[in-house]
Motif scaffolding. Sequence first.
Motif, PDB file in Angstrom:
ATOM      1  N   ILE A  17       0.919  -1.001   0.002  1.00  0.00           N
ATOM      2  CA  ILE A  17      -0.129  -0.064   0.060  1.00  0.00           C
ATOM      3  C   ILE A  17       0.819   1.318  -0.072  1.00  0.00           C
ATOM      4  O   ILE A  17       0.697   2.212  -0.849  1.00  0.00           O
ATOM      5  N   ALA A  18       1.920   1.227   0.880  1.00  0.00           N
ATOM      6  CA  ALA A  18       2.770   2.357   0.789  1.00  0.00           C
ATOM      7  C   ALA A  18       3.441   2.611  -0.592  1.00  0.00           C
ATOM      8  O   ALA A  18       3.514   3.892  -0.872  1.00  0.00           O
ATOM      9  N   ARG A  19       3.828   1.717  -1.504  1.00  0.00           N
ATOM     10  CA  ARG A  19       4.297   1.941  -2.721  1.00  0.00           C
ATOM     11  C   ARG A  19       3.142   2.418  -3.578  1.00  0.00           C
ATOM     12  O   ARG A  19       3.485   3.347  -4.323  1.00  0.00           O
ATOM     13  N   GLU A  20       1.766   2.037  -3.409  1.00  0.00           N
ATOM     14  CA  GLU A  20       0.602   2.667  -4.137  1.00  0.00           C
ATOM     15  C   GLU A  20       0.636   4.095  -3.970  1.00  0.00           C
ATOM     16  O   GLU A  20       0.330   5.048  -4.988  1.00  0.00           O
ATOM     17  N   LEU A  21       0.848   4.300  -2.816  1.00  0.00           N
ATOM     18  CA  LEU A  21       0.774   5.842  -2.162  1.00  0.00           C
ATOM     19  C   LEU A  21       2.042   6.735  -2.148  1.00  0.00           C
ATOM     20  O   LEU A  21       1.851   7.964  -1.969  1.00  0.00           O
ATOM     21  N   ASN A  22       3.242   6.124  -2.729  1.00  0.00           N
ATOM     22  CA  ASN A  22       4.233   6.686  -2.739  1.00  0.00           C
ATOM     23  C   ASN A  22       4.541   7.522  -1.387  1.00  0.00           C
ATOM     24  O   ASN A  22       5.224   8.363  -1.144  1.00  0.00           O
ATOM     25  N   VAL A  23       4.421   6.581  -0.407  1.00  0.00           N
ATOM     26  CA  VAL A  23       4.877   6.953   0.984  1.00  0.00           C
ATOM     27  C   VAL A  23       6.113   6.010   1.294  1.00  0.00           C
ATOM     28  O   VAL A  23       6.336   4.882   1.384  1.00  0.00           O
ATOM     29  N   PRO A  24       7.258   6.733   1.982  1.00  0.00           N
ATOM     30  CA  PRO A  24       8.492   6.240   2.524  1.00  0.00           C
ATOM     31  C   PRO A  24       8.283   5.446   3.424  1.00  0.00           C
ATOM     32  O   PRO A  24       8.482   5.939   4.770  1.00  0.00           O
ATOM     33  N   PHE A  25       8.065   3.964   3.540  1.00  0.00           N
ATOM     34  CA  PHE A  25       7.834   3.056   4.511  1.00  0.00           C
ATOM     35  C   PHE A  25       9.167   2.481   4.657  1.00  0.00           C
ATOM     36  O   PHE A  25       9.525   1.610   3.977  1.00  0.00           O
ATOM     37  N   VAL A  26      10.088   2.775   6.007  1.00  0.00           N
ATOM     38  CA  VAL A  26      11.400   2.661   6.040  1.00  0.00           C
ATOM     39  C   VAL A  26      11.867   1.687   7.232  1.00  0.00           C
ATOM     40  O   VAL A  26      12.869   0.988   7.177  1.00  0.00           O
ATOM     41  N   SER A  27      10.946   1.441   8.217  1.00  0.00           N
ATOM     42  CA  SER A  27      11.360   0.697   9.430  1.00  0.00           C
ATOM     43  C   SER A  27      10.481   0.030  10.052  1.00  0.00           C
ATOM     44  O   SER A  27       9.256   0.261  10.041  1.00  0.00           O
ATOM     45  N   ASN A  28      10.697  -0.994  10.880  1.00  0.00           N
ATOM     46  CA  ASN A  28      10.074  -1.728  11.965  1.00  0.00           C
ATOM     47  C   ASN A  28      10.701  -1.864  13.275  1.00  0.00           C
ATOM     48  O   ASN A  28      11.922  -1.827  13.187  1.00  0.00           O
ATOM     49  N   GLN A  29      10.033  -1.430  14.260  1.00  0.00           N
ATOM     50  CA  GLN A  29      10.855  -1.492  15.736  1.00  0.00           C
ATOM     51  C   GLN A  29      10.181  -2.690  16.462  1.00  0.00           C
ATOM     52  O   GLN A  29       9.126  -2.687  17.170  1.00  0.00           O
ATOM     53  N   PRO A  30      10.840  -3.909  16.383  1.00  0.00           N
ATOM     54  CA  PRO A  30      10.658  -4.838  17.297  1.00  0.00           C
ATOM     55  C   PRO A  30      11.808  -5.187  18.492  1.00  0.00           C
ATOM     56  O   PRO A  30      12.537  -4.474  18.462  1.00  0.00           O
TER      57      PRO A  30
END
Length: 329
Positions: A165-178
């Motif tokens: 979904i982030a790719r479709e919206l051109n949103v920079p999704f960069v990290s996960n915090q586990p």
Amino acid sequence: MYHRRLGRSGLSVSELAYGNWITHGSQIEEEQAHACIRAALDAGITTFDTADVYANTAAESVLGRGLAGQRRESLEILTKVFFPTGPGGPNDKGLGRKHVLESCHASLKRLGTDHIDVYQAHRFDPTVPLEETFLAFADLVRQGKVLYIGVSEWTAEEITRGAAIARELNVPFVSNQPQYNMLWRVIEPQVVPASEREGISQIVYSPIAQGALTGKYQPGRPAPAGSRATDERGATFIQRWLRDEVLERVAKLEPLAAQAGLSLAQLAVAWVLQNSNVAAAIIGASRPDQVRENVKAAGVQLDADLLTAIDEVLLGVVEDDPRLTARAG
């Protein structure tokens, strides 16, 4: 202090990030919290992590005041949204559009900044369409209030869905915090491979297992006075590691740390940084000297024989079932 890129993005973060979960706004006085922040800055830490839910919003305010006067362009400020805050109304929680937007605006005010470098979904929300959540994030990015998007404790499947979904919206999704440390490795089988495919890095918390990997807790003995295990809130998260069988194995790591010229805590922090998908390890502190000691783990390379020896010592007490992701503390 070394810096690493978050996934395939252009954003760099310091290998060690300073976090204020549990401590700021609750466990320690503000003056002491600010002393820890100054120690982090002096050590070259540029990345600071918090969340609106920490101390029911007080931690963000403490961090904002502690960073006041610093050059904003020299910092990476991360915060999160999901858990209930405020009076606990029906829209005071979750990842619905209303809560995400209002929470972001409130966080900006508490932090004393006009933008958040990485705004993170603190947990996955199965009650809200993922498209709604990411559209809210996208609007904040377009408005310049948020630069990048991250998540925390999402499963591999959830990360993959979000990334699409982030790719479709051109949103920079960069990290996960586990959560990730020598004892808790549940991200390794599925989350890390999925993140690598999607160009996402881990910013991990609890690298010393809430203190269990420092050597301060001894098998068969009560927890030291004033330690996290004796704090009403902190004890909730560390109890899983205070079994004698775990503490006996941890004690056997001390000679390995000594051979590497490190304290046990430094070895634990350095260990998580050996994972190439980890961009930063979050350290917390109640005293400035704890910051100064932990930052010595930055840039340390552990050889393969040492890593193998660590695995052999901890065999049988490591949690690595990916199904435990959603239950992380």
